[in-house]
Write a protein that holds these residues in place. Structure first.
Motif, PDB file in Angstrom:
ATOM      1  N   ARG A   1      17.118 -32.547 -18.517  1.00 19.28           N
ATOM      2  CA  ARG A   1      15.840 -32.956 -19.113  1.00 19.28           C
ATOM      3  C   ARG A   1      14.789 -33.258 -18.041  1.00 19.28           C
ATOM      4  NH1 ARG A   1      15.382 -35.618 -24.372  1.00 19.28           N
ATOM      5  NH2 ARG A   1      15.863 -33.722 -25.508  1.00 19.28           N
ATOM      6  N   ASN A   2      15.232 -33.535 -16.818  1.00 21.51           N
ATOM      7  CA  ASN A   2      14.269 -33.828 -15.757  1.00 21.51           C
ATOM      8  C   ASN A   2      13.872 -32.606 -14.937  1.00 21.51           C
ATOM      9  OD1 ASN A   2      13.918 -36.489 -16.318  1.00 21.51           O
ATOM     10  ND2 ASN A   2      15.607 -37.159 -15.010  1.00 21.51           N
ATOM     11  N   ILE A   3      14.373 -31.435 -15.338  1.00 19.21           N
ATOM     12  CA  ILE A   3      14.020 -30.233 -14.572  1.00 19.21           C
ATOM     13  C   ILE A   3      12.519 -29.985 -14.676  1.00 19.21           C
ATOM     14  CG2 ILE A   3      14.269 -27.722 -14.479  1.00 19.21           C
ATOM     15  CD1 ILE A   3      17.115 -28.048 -15.367  1.00 19.21           C
ATOM     16  N   ASP A   4      11.922 -29.674 -13.551  1.00 24.40           N
ATOM     17  CA  ASP A   4      10.508 -29.335 -13.487  1.00 24.40           C
ATOM     18  C   ASP A   4      10.226 -28.196 -14.472  1.00 24.40           C
ATOM     19  OD1 ASP A   4       7.960 -28.842 -12.820  1.00 24.40           O
ATOM     20  OD2 ASP A   4       8.313 -28.527 -10.677  1.00 24.40           O
ATOM     21  N   SER A   5       9.304 -28.442 -15.413  1.00 25.65           N
ATOM     22  CA  SER A   5       9.093 -27.437 -16.458  1.00 25.65           C
ATOM     23  C   SER A   5       8.511 -26.150 -15.889  1.00 25.65           C
ATOM     24  CB  SER A   5       8.191 -28.003 -17.552  1.00 25.65           C
ATOM     25  OG  SER A   5       6.989 -28.448 -16.981  1.00 25.65           O
ATOM     26  N   VAL A   6       7.866 -26.252 -14.717  1.00 24.78           N
ATOM     27  CA  VAL A   6       7.324 -25.043 -14.087  1.00 24.78           C
ATOM     28  C   VAL A   6       8.445 -24.048 -13.794  1.00 24.78           C
ATOM     29  CG1 VAL A   6       6.146 -24.142 -12.053  1.00 24.78           C
ATOM     30  CG2 VAL A   6       5.355 -26.255 -13.100  1.00 24.78           C
ATOM     31  N   LEU A   7       9.597 -24.562 -13.388  1.00 21.41           N
ATOM     32  CA  LEU A   7      10.743 -23.699 -13.111  1.00 21.41           C
ATOM     33  C   LEU A   7      11.108 -22.865 -14.339  1.00 21.41           C
ATOM     34  CD1 LEU A   7      13.271 -25.943 -11.120  1.00 21.41           C
ATOM     35  CD2 LEU A   7      11.956 -24.003 -10.275  1.00 21.41           C
ATOM     36  N   MET A   8      11.235 -23.561 -15.466  1.00 20.63           N
ATOM     37  CA  MET A   8      11.629 -22.866 -16.688  1.00 20.63           C
ATOM     38  C   MET A   8      10.545 -21.880 -17.120  1.00 20.63           C
ATOM     39  SD  MET A   8      14.535 -24.090 -17.095  1.00 20.63           S
ATOM     40  CE  MET A   8      15.149 -23.599 -18.678  1.00 20.63           C
ATOM     41  N   GLN A   9       9.278 -22.305 -16.985  1.00 15.69           N
ATOM     42  CA  GLN A   9       8.176 -21.420 -17.398  1.00 15.69           C
ATOM     43  C   GLN A   9       8.130 -20.171 -16.520  1.00 15.69           C
ATOM     44  OE1 GLN A   9       4.937 -24.126 -17.208  1.00 15.69           O
ATOM     45  NE2 GLN A   9       5.604 -25.208 -19.045  1.00 15.69           N
TER      46      GLN A   9
ATOM     47  N   ALA B   1      10.667 -18.768 -15.009  1.00 10.58           N
ATOM     48  CA  ALA B   1      11.764 -17.896 -15.420  1.00 10.58           C
ATOM     49  C   ALA B   1      11.401 -17.150 -16.696  1.00 10.58           C
ATOM     50  CB  ALA B   1      13.031 -18.722 -15.636  1.00 10.58           C
ATOM     51  N   ARG B   2      10.723 -17.846 -17.604  1.00  3.98           N
ATOM     52  CA  ARG B   2      10.349 -17.216 -18.864  1.00  3.98           C
ATOM     53  C   ARG B   2       9.267 -16.159 -18.636  1.00  3.98           C
ATOM     54  NH1 ARG B   2       9.992 -22.167 -22.316  1.00  3.98           N
ATOM     55  NH2 ARG B   2      12.232 -22.425 -22.147  1.00  3.98           N
ATOM     56  N   THR B   3       8.346 -16.481 -17.734  1.00  3.17           N
ATOM     57  CA  THR B   3       7.284 -15.531 -17.415  1.00  3.17           C
ATOM     58  C   THR B   3       7.858 -14.214 -16.911  1.00  3.17           C
ATOM     59  OG1 THR B   3       5.930 -17.399 -16.764  1.00  3.17           O
ATOM     60  CG2 THR B   3       5.156 -15.224 -16.093  1.00  3.17           C
ATOM     61  N   PHE B   4       8.931 -14.333 -16.134  1.00  4.66           N
ATOM     62  CA  PHE B   4       9.576 -13.127 -15.610  1.00  4.66           C
ATOM     63  C   PHE B   4      10.566 -12.534 -16.601  1.00  4.66           C
ATOM     64  CE2 PHE B   4       8.006 -14.870 -11.599  1.00  4.66           C
ATOM     65  CZ  PHE B   4       7.455 -13.728 -11.046  1.00  4.66           C
ATOM     66  N   ARG B   5      10.503 -13.027 -17.838  1.00  2.71           N
ATOM     67  CA  ARG B   5      11.325 -12.516 -18.926  1.00  2.71           C
ATOM     68  C   ARG B   5      12.810 -12.546 -18.608  1.00  2.71           C
ATOM     69  NH1 ARG B   5       8.557 -10.171 -22.877  1.00  2.71           N
ATOM     70  NH2 ARG B   5       6.359  -9.707 -22.533  1.00  2.71           N
ATOM     71  N   LYS B   6      13.242 -13.655 -18.027  1.00  2.18           N
ATOM     72  CA  LYS B   6      14.668 -13.806 -17.793  1.00  2.18           C
ATOM     73  C   LYS B   6      15.320 -14.310 -19.074  1.00  2.18           C
ATOM     74  CE  LYS B   6      14.370 -12.730 -13.472  1.00  2.18           C
ATOM     75  NZ  LYS B   6      14.759 -11.380 -13.053  1.00  2.18           N
TER      76      LYS B   6
ATOM     77  N   TYR C   1      20.666 -15.958 -18.050  1.00  2.00           N
ATOM     78  CA  TYR C   1      20.181 -15.954 -16.671  1.00  2.00           C
ATOM     79  C   TYR C   1      19.577 -17.308 -16.340  1.00  2.00           C
ATOM     80  CZ  TYR C   1      17.657 -14.626 -12.468  1.00  2.00           C
ATOM     81  OH  TYR C   1      17.195 -14.569 -11.183  1.00  2.00           O
ATOM     82  N   ARG C   2      18.752 -17.825 -17.274  1.00  2.00           N
ATOM     83  CA  ARG C   2      18.108 -19.119 -17.030  1.00  2.00           C
ATOM     84  C   ARG C   2      19.140 -20.223 -16.883  1.00  2.00           C
ATOM     85  NH1 ARG C   2      13.791 -18.214 -21.425  1.00  2.00           N
ATOM     86  NH2 ARG C   2      15.450 -19.102 -22.636  1.00  2.00           N
ATOM     87  N   LEU C   3      20.182 -20.141 -17.716  1.00  2.00           N
ATOM     88  CA  LEU C   3      21.209 -21.183 -17.660  1.00  2.00           C
ATOM     89  C   LEU C   3      21.883 -21.203 -16.293  1.00  2.00           C
ATOM     90  CD1 LEU C   3      22.916 -23.334 -19.115  1.00  2.00           C
ATOM     91  CD2 LEU C   3      24.474 -21.515 -19.780  1.00  2.00           C
ATOM     92  N   PHE C   4      22.286 -20.002 -15.819  1.00  2.00           N
ATOM     93  CA  PHE C   4      23.089 -19.976 -14.597  1.00  2.00           C
ATOM     94  C   PHE C   4      22.263 -20.014 -13.322  1.00  2.00           C
ATOM     95  CE2 PHE C   4      26.370 -18.459 -17.536  1.00  2.00           C
ATOM     96  CZ  PHE C   4      27.376 -19.334 -17.158  1.00  2.00           C
ATOM     97  N   PHE C   5      21.018 -19.521 -13.387  1.00  2.00           N
ATOM     98  CA  PHE C   5      20.255 -19.439 -12.145  1.00  2.00           C
ATOM     99  C   PHE C   5      19.090 -20.419 -12.064  1.00  2.00           C
ATOM    100  CE2 PHE C   5      22.438 -15.404 -12.483  1.00  2.00           C
ATOM    101  CZ  PHE C   5      23.037 -15.359 -11.240  1.00  2.00           C
ATOM    102  N   VAL C   6      18.770 -21.071 -13.172  1.00  2.00           N
ATOM    103  CA  VAL C   6      17.709 -22.079 -13.121  1.00  2.00           C
ATOM    104  C   VAL C   6      18.247 -23.462 -13.504  1.00  2.00           C
ATOM    105  CG1 VAL C   6      15.409 -22.728 -13.902  1.00  2.00           C
ATOM    106  CG2 VAL C   6      16.012 -20.302 -13.698  1.00  2.00           C
TER     107      VAL C   6
END
Lengths: 277, 248
Positions: free
Chosen positions: A165-173, A175-180, A184-189
């Motif tokens: 829950r404390n992960i920087d939301s920019v990281l997730m965004q 990953a999403r921007t790059f259509r992962k 992939y997001r689970l294991f690499f982000v």
């Protein structure tokens, strides 16, 4: 403990360049002298008969009992069986904690559904759940491994969820921007970003696992160090009892040290100061 | 606000499964009585007043040991955090004693202090001591140096700096340590009561298991769980307050 070992700000800053003796060298030596003095007081008080008690063996007798116990296999066997139960419980509980934590942390509905349940179960003191479980699982290894796993699950689960829950939301965004995809997001982000929190949870659980194993062995005694302590206490074999305690302290220290080493390797990039718990 | 009902639903679901599993005799009801029997048992314990004595016993042991442990730990922690010499003097002995699993100290304490109340209070105090100590030291050491320098610029005496600057700044860490040790202390009270003596909730639970009074045993486990939740909740509120107040 890394934080504690740092010198306070400005330490030595104004020290004359040619000062050969660290101003803190005396007190640092004093700390170890204090330990030695404490051990000598122990030894002398027992030898001189100042404290003449069956339950107060001299320190050297304890060391002798430790060496004998480890050599003859009595103490080492007991320690090994405790360690095995503890590690089995730790691995099972840790795995369940991480997996549940990942699910709860990544799926909001699950968080809403399960977190009140977790909060309700978590503060239950471990010794209290041993007697009911004895009825189902007996007093053998199954019980102890189960109890240890249960004790381990909660800190790991809480830390994993919190880490996610404390992960920087920019990281997730990003990953999403790059259509992962979600996997992939689970294991690499998600997983790498939450890793420091997960490892901190596992480290807390490791010492908790040792405590829990001993508690379970004391209440539902059939073997292990916890039971050994009770038996030697009632059997008035204090040297053996203290030997076991000495080994436990060493075991606790080594486990923690070992884990910290692994932790430093795995998340060397993480420089956040940790809160000890 | 939709959050609460969902969480409640999962708790209700667990109770329902428990009721069905036990009611349909999939699990021996003698070993796991359904909630419909444990509930009234809890109610009986509460209404007949049989809760008072064990609760008083356990909580007073907990309070006494916990307060002694916390006060000593905060005192030593402040001294260790402020003065490097004090820190150096005590660090080795603390580091040697800290990794020791505290339940292991119960048997030797019995030998020394007997099976009375002194043993239990000591073990609880020991359990509370180390997490609070470590957190206090860290809290004091992480006080913003600007704060300390400001206090020095205004020529505040050491005691004044301690009370008005260091203690408030370190408080959130100290409270966190106190919450961690509360859980440990509760664990050790129960363990000590189980291993020795004939009073308190811990003794009752083990005694009931041995005499196969399963329903009452589960009722007491439930009560103990509620105590844990309440104490933990109270501390989390306190923690949030101390954090909130610092951020201002």
């Amino acid at each position: 403990m890394t934080v504690l070992n740092q010198a306070p700000l400005g330490d030595g800053f104004l020290a004359p360049p040619r000062a050969t003796l660290n101003p803190y060298a005396i007190s640092r030596a004093g700390g170890w002298i204090l330990v030695v003095v404490a051990l000598m007081v122990w030894e002398l008080s027992a030898r001189s008969g100042l404290v003449s008690s069956q339950s107060w063996p001299p320190f050297t007798d304890v060391l002798k009992a430790t060496a004998e116990g480890l050599y003859s296999g009595e103490l080492s066997g007991v320690l090994l069986s405790t360690l095995m139960r503890m590690l089995t419980g730790f691995v099972i509980g840790g795995a369940i904690g991480v997996i549940l934590g990942l699910l709860i942390g990544t799926i909001p509905v699950l968080h809403r559904l399960l977190s009140p349940l977790v909060e309700a179960l978590r503060p239950l003191p471990i010794p209290a759940i041993v007697p009911p479980l004895i009825l189902f699982l007996g007093i053998d290894d199954t019980l102890k491994v189960f109890v240890v796993s249960l004790a381990v699950v909660f800190p790991v689960l809480i830390n994993t969820t919190g880490g996610i829950r404390n992960i920087d939301s920019v990281l997730m965004q990003t990953a999403r921007t790059f259509r992962k995809g979600p996997l992939y997001r689970l294991f690499f982000v998600t997983l790498p970003a939450a890793m420091p929190a997960i490892l901190a949870g596992l480290r807390i659980s490791l010492s908790l696992a040792l405590v829990t194993t001993i508690v379970a062995e004391m209440i539902a005694g059939s073997g292990g160090v916890g039971y050994f302590l009770i038996v030697t206490q009632y059997g008035m074999q204090p040297a053996k009892m203290y030997a076991a305690i000495l080994c436990l302290a060493a075991l606790g220290y080594l486990l923690n040290r070992g884990f910290v080493l692994v932790e430093d390797r795995l998340v060397a990039w993480d420089r956040r100061s940790e809160v000890s718990a | 606000m939709r959050k609460f009902p969902l969480g409640l639903a999962s708790c209700v679901a667990v109770l329902a499964i428990w009721q069905i599993v036990s009611g349909m005799k999939w699990v021996n009801p003698a070993l796991l009585p359904p909630p419909s029997r444990v509930g009234p048992a809890v109610w009986d314990i509460l209404t007949t007043g049989s809760i008072i004595d064990p609760l008083k016993q356990t909580l007073s042991l907990l309070a006494a040991g916990y307060c002694i442990g916390c006060v000593l730990a905060i005192g030593l922690g402040l001294a260790m955090g402020i003065n490097r010499h004090v820190y150096n003097m005590f660090e080795p002995i603390v580091e040697l004693l800290r990794p020791l699993p505290k339940p292991a100290l119960v048997p030797p304490l019995f030998l020394f202090l007997g099976i009375g109340i002194a043993t239990k209070i000591t073990i609880v105090a020991l359990a509370a001591f180390f997490p609070v100590l470590i957190n206090t030291v860290q809290g004091v050491r992480s006080v913003d140096p600007v704060l300390l320098n400001t206090a020095r610029t205004f020529r505040r005496s050491m005691p004044a700096t301690m009370i008005y600057v260091i203690l408030p700044a370190a408080l959130p860490m100290i409270v966190t340590g106190m919450r961690v040790s509360l859980g440990l202390s509760l664990t050790l009270v129960i363990l000590a009561e189980m291993l020795v003596g004939s009073t308190g909730i811990g003794f009752l639970i083990l005694d009931m298991q041995r005499s196969f009074a399963v329903t009452d045993m589960l009722a007491w486990v439930f009560i103990l769980g509620v105590i844990g939740v309440v104490l933990n909740g109270a501390f989390e509120t306190l923690e949030r307050m101390s954090l909130h107040w610092r951020s201002k």
